[in-house]
Every structure is written in C-alpha cells, then in structure tokens.
Scaffold this motif. Structure first.
Motif, PDB file in Angstrom:
ATOM      1  N   GLY A 192       0.786  -1.351  -0.025  1.00 27.55           N
ATOM      2  CA  GLY A 192      -0.005  -0.054  -0.071  1.00 27.55           C
ATOM      3  C   GLY A 192       0.907   1.300  -0.102  1.00 27.55           C
ATOM      4  N   TYR A 193       1.856   1.510   0.701  1.00 24.96           N
ATOM      5  CA  TYR A 193       2.832   2.492   0.712  1.00 24.96           C
ATOM      6  C   TYR A 193       3.468   2.669  -0.428  1.00 24.96           C
ATOM      7  CZ  TYR A 193       2.283   3.084   5.835  1.00 24.96           C
ATOM      8  OH  TYR A 193       1.942   3.284   7.229  1.00 24.96           O
ATOM      9  N   GLU A 194       4.070   1.577  -1.118  1.00 25.77           N
ATOM     10  CA  GLU A 194       4.642   1.775  -2.446  1.00 25.77           C
ATOM     11  C   GLU A 194       3.710   2.034  -3.258  1.00 25.77           C
ATOM     12  OE1 GLU A 194       6.539  -2.164  -3.207  1.00 25.77           O
ATOM     13  OE2 GLU A 194       7.827  -1.932  -1.340  1.00 25.77           O
ATOM     14  N   LEU A 195       2.428   1.520  -3.637  1.00 24.39           N
ATOM     15  CA  LEU A 195       1.449   2.028  -4.653  1.00 24.39           C
ATOM     16  C   LEU A 195       0.949   3.385  -4.295  1.00 24.39           C
ATOM     17  CD1 LEU A 195      -0.517  -1.188  -4.885  1.00 24.39           C
ATOM     18  CD2 LEU A 195       1.468  -0.170  -6.496  1.00 24.39           C
ATOM     19  N   ASN A 196       0.939   3.753  -3.141  1.00 24.24           N
ATOM     20  CA  ASN A 196       0.603   5.174  -2.889  1.00 24.24           C
ATOM     21  C   ASN A 196       1.518   6.305  -3.235  1.00 24.24           C
ATOM     22  OD1 ASN A 196      -1.664   6.710  -1.533  1.00 24.24           O
ATOM     23  ND2 ASN A 196      -0.108   7.225   0.134  1.00 24.24           N
ATOM     24  N   MET A 197       2.736   5.880  -3.601  1.00 27.34           N
ATOM     25  CA  MET A 197       3.622   7.022  -4.132  1.00 27.34           C
ATOM     26  C   MET A 197       3.767   6.984  -5.557  1.00 27.34           C
ATOM     27  SD  MET A 197       7.092   6.341  -1.935  1.00 27.34           S
ATOM     28  CE  MET A 197       7.072   4.836  -0.873  1.00 27.34           C
ATOM     29  N   ARG A 198       2.908   6.346  -6.300  1.00 25.50           N
ATOM     30  CA  ARG A 198       2.820   6.075  -7.740  1.00 25.50           C
ATOM     31  C   ARG A 198       1.713   7.216  -8.032  1.00 25.50           C
ATOM     32  NH1 ARG A 198       2.511  -0.004  -9.674  1.00 25.50           N
ATOM     33  NH2 ARG A 198       4.511  -0.929  -8.617  1.00 25.50           N
ATOM     34  N   GLU A 199       2.057   8.118  -9.056  1.00 26.26           N
ATOM     35  CA  GLU A 199       1.402   9.099  -9.339  1.00 26.26           C
ATOM     36  C   GLU A 199      -0.124   8.760 -10.052  1.00 26.26           C
ATOM     37  OE1 GLU A 199       1.467  12.526 -13.053  1.00 26.26           O
ATOM     38  OE2 GLU A 199       3.578  11.682 -12.075  1.00 26.26           O
ATOM     39  N   GLU A 200      -0.262   7.582 -10.664  1.00 26.93           N
ATOM     40  CA  GLU A 200      -1.229   7.135 -11.163  1.00 26.93           C
ATOM     41  C   GLU A 200      -2.405   6.741 -10.172  1.00 26.93           C
ATOM     42  OE1 GLU A 200      -1.029   2.765 -13.029  1.00 26.93           O
ATOM     43  OE2 GLU A 200       0.974   3.227 -12.406  1.00 26.93           O
ATOM     44  N   TYR A 201      -2.047   6.603  -8.842  1.00 23.93           N
ATOM     45  CA  TYR A 201      -2.844   6.069  -7.822  1.00 23.93           C
ATOM     46  C   TYR A 201      -3.404   7.680  -6.762  1.00 23.93           C
ATOM     47  CZ  TYR A 201      -1.888   1.675  -9.595  1.00 23.93           C
ATOM     48  OH  TYR A 201      -1.713   0.491 -10.444  1.00 23.93           O
ATOM     49  N   LEU A 202      -2.873   8.682  -7.245  1.00 20.86           N
ATOM     50  CA  LEU A 202      -2.660   9.898  -6.395  1.00 20.86           C
ATOM     51  C   LEU A 202      -4.365  10.189  -6.102  1.00 20.86           C
ATOM     52  CD1 LEU A 202       0.190  11.993  -7.478  1.00 20.86           C
ATOM     53  CD2 LEU A 202      -0.061  10.637  -5.402  1.00 20.86           C
ATOM     54  N   LYS A 203      -4.998   9.916  -7.309  1.00 24.02           N
ATOM     55  CA  LYS A 203      -6.454  10.456  -6.974  1.00 24.02           C
ATOM     56  C   LYS A 203      -7.347   9.363  -6.569  1.00 24.02           C
ATOM     57  CE  LYS A 203      -6.054  13.876 -10.582  1.00 24.02           C
ATOM     58  NZ  LYS A 203      -6.650  14.805 -11.652  1.00 24.02           N
ATOM     59  N   ILE A 204      -6.842   8.329  -6.157  1.00 24.69           N
ATOM     60  CA  ILE A 204      -7.756   7.200  -5.224  1.00 24.69           C
ATOM     61  C   ILE A 204      -7.460   7.279  -4.045  1.00 24.69           C
ATOM     62  CG2 ILE A 204      -7.981   4.716  -5.193  1.00 24.69           C
ATOM     63  CD1 ILE A 204      -7.074   4.150  -7.981  1.00 24.69           C
ATOM     64  N   ASP A 205      -8.658   7.708  -3.309  1.00 17.59           N
ATOM     65  CA  ASP A 205      -8.772   7.995  -1.892  1.00 17.59           C
ATOM     66  C   ASP A 205      -8.631   6.628  -1.036  1.00 17.59           C
ATOM     67  OD1 ASP A 205     -11.292   7.297  -2.396  1.00 17.59           O
ATOM     68  OD2 ASP A 205     -12.149   9.228  -1.458  1.00 17.59           O
ATOM     69  N   ILE A 206      -8.808   5.742  -1.614  1.00 19.54           N
ATOM     70  CA  ILE A 206      -8.842   4.574  -0.908  1.00 19.54           C
ATOM     71  C   ILE A 206      -7.448   4.166  -0.220  1.00 19.54           C
ATOM     72  CG2 ILE A 206      -9.103   1.903  -0.841  1.00 19.54           C
ATOM     73  CD1 ILE A 206     -11.043   2.315  -3.051  1.00 19.54           C
ATOM     74  N   LEU A 207      -6.404   4.334  -0.922  1.00 20.76           N
ATOM     75  CA  LEU A 207      -4.977   4.048  -0.359  1.00 20.76           C
ATOM     76  C   LEU A 207      -4.497   4.975   0.814  1.00 20.76           C
ATOM     77  CD1 LEU A 207      -2.612   3.092  -3.476  1.00 20.76           C
ATOM     78  CD2 LEU A 207      -3.352   1.571  -1.559  1.00 20.76           C
ATOM     79  N   PRO A 208      -4.781   6.202   0.802  1.00 20.28           N
ATOM     80  CA  PRO A 208      -4.394   7.260   1.980  1.00 20.28           C
ATOM     81  C   PRO A 208      -5.169   6.902   3.084  1.00 20.28           C
ATOM     82  CG  PRO A 208      -4.489   8.239  -0.119  1.00 20.28           C
ATOM     83  CD  PRO A 208      -4.960   7.205  -0.541  1.00 20.28           C
TER      84      PRO A 208
END
Length: 158
Positions: free
Chosen positions: A47-63
């Motif tokens: 989750g931490y690794e994917l949360n740093m990817r630009e393509e997932y910045l607008k997905i509020d589930i990860l944060p």
C-alpha cells in the motif's frame, strides 16, 4: 442559458470521471496482486509503495487505508473502512465488492488473497466495460441536451 449548458457539461464530466476511477481501481488491484505475488511484501508495505505512484494519487482508498493502519487498525478493518468511505463515483455494489476484500487481504493465505483480488478485478473490469459504453452513449447526449436547453431558454426569454 449558461446554467443549462453547464449542467450538461457536469453530467458528462461525471460519467467520464467514473470511467477514470474504475480504470484506476482495476489498475490498483492488478498492481496489488502483482506486488503480492512477486515480492511477498505485506499488504501495508505494498500500500505504501503504490500510494507513491502518480497514477494512484486520485484514489482516496489508499491514503485512508494507510492512515487507518498507522493508527493501529488491523489491515482487514482498515481496508473495509477505506473502501466504504471512498468519495469515488462507485456504485454500492462496487464499494461492497472492494470492502469484501477485507475478508481476504491480510487474513487469508497467499493463494486465497491472489484469487480474491483477481476476482474483484475481473468484476470491476466488467463494470468498467459497461461504464465505457455509458460514457460513449451519454457524454455527447448530456452536452447536446444542455446546449439545447440553453437555446430554448434563450428563445423563451427573447
């Protein structure tokens, strides 16, 4: 007149946003599965690794998921809370599908987690196909109806 056009534009933008968000969800699940399968990292680490990817910045589930984990919430509960609390344009069934992954991620053995993620991904891909069709059919319709309604209002006012 402008408000009618703007309403049509907002409706068409909403349909486009839904497609974008479903695409990101499908991509996120694929990345989760890939990372879990090949790195054997924990769900939190992935989750931490994917949360740093630009393509997932607008997905509020990860944060939201990561914040709950940092506060000591167990991984399954954190995932369920994040999935249910998302502001994304998902249907109730899609939210439930994502939230039900909480029964699997971080709680089942590796093979079970991979199968659960893949199932969720496949169902969301089907929903994405339908959303794309809806986008193709409705985007122009909403914009055209907005312009026509604006023109009718202008003619009536004149």
């Amino acid at each position: 007149m402008a408000s009618a056009w703007l309403t049509g534009y907002i409706l068409s933008a909403r349909v486009s946003r839904r497609v974008y968000e479903l695409e990101r969800c499908v991509s996120l699940l694929g990345a989760f599965k890939h990372q879990l399968e090949y790195t054997l990292s924990t769900i939190e680490r992935i989750g931490y690794e994917l949360n740093m990817r630009e393509e997932y910045l607008k997905i509020d589930i990860l944060p939201a998921f990561l914040e709950a984990v940092e506060q000591g919430t167990p991984v399954p509960n954190a995932w369920r809370q994040a999935s249910n609390g998302t502001q994304m344009l998902l249907t109730k069934d899609e939210r439930t599908l994502l939230a039900d992954l909480a029964d699997i991620i971080g709680a089942a053995e590796l093979h079970g987690q991979l199968n659960g993620i893949e199932y969720c991904k496949l169902v969301l891909e089907d929903h994405l196909k339908l959303a794309r069709t809806e986008k193709e059919n409705r985007t122009k319709l909403y914009q055209t109806l907005g312009m026509l309604a604006g023109a009718v209002i202008a003619v009536v006012l004149i």
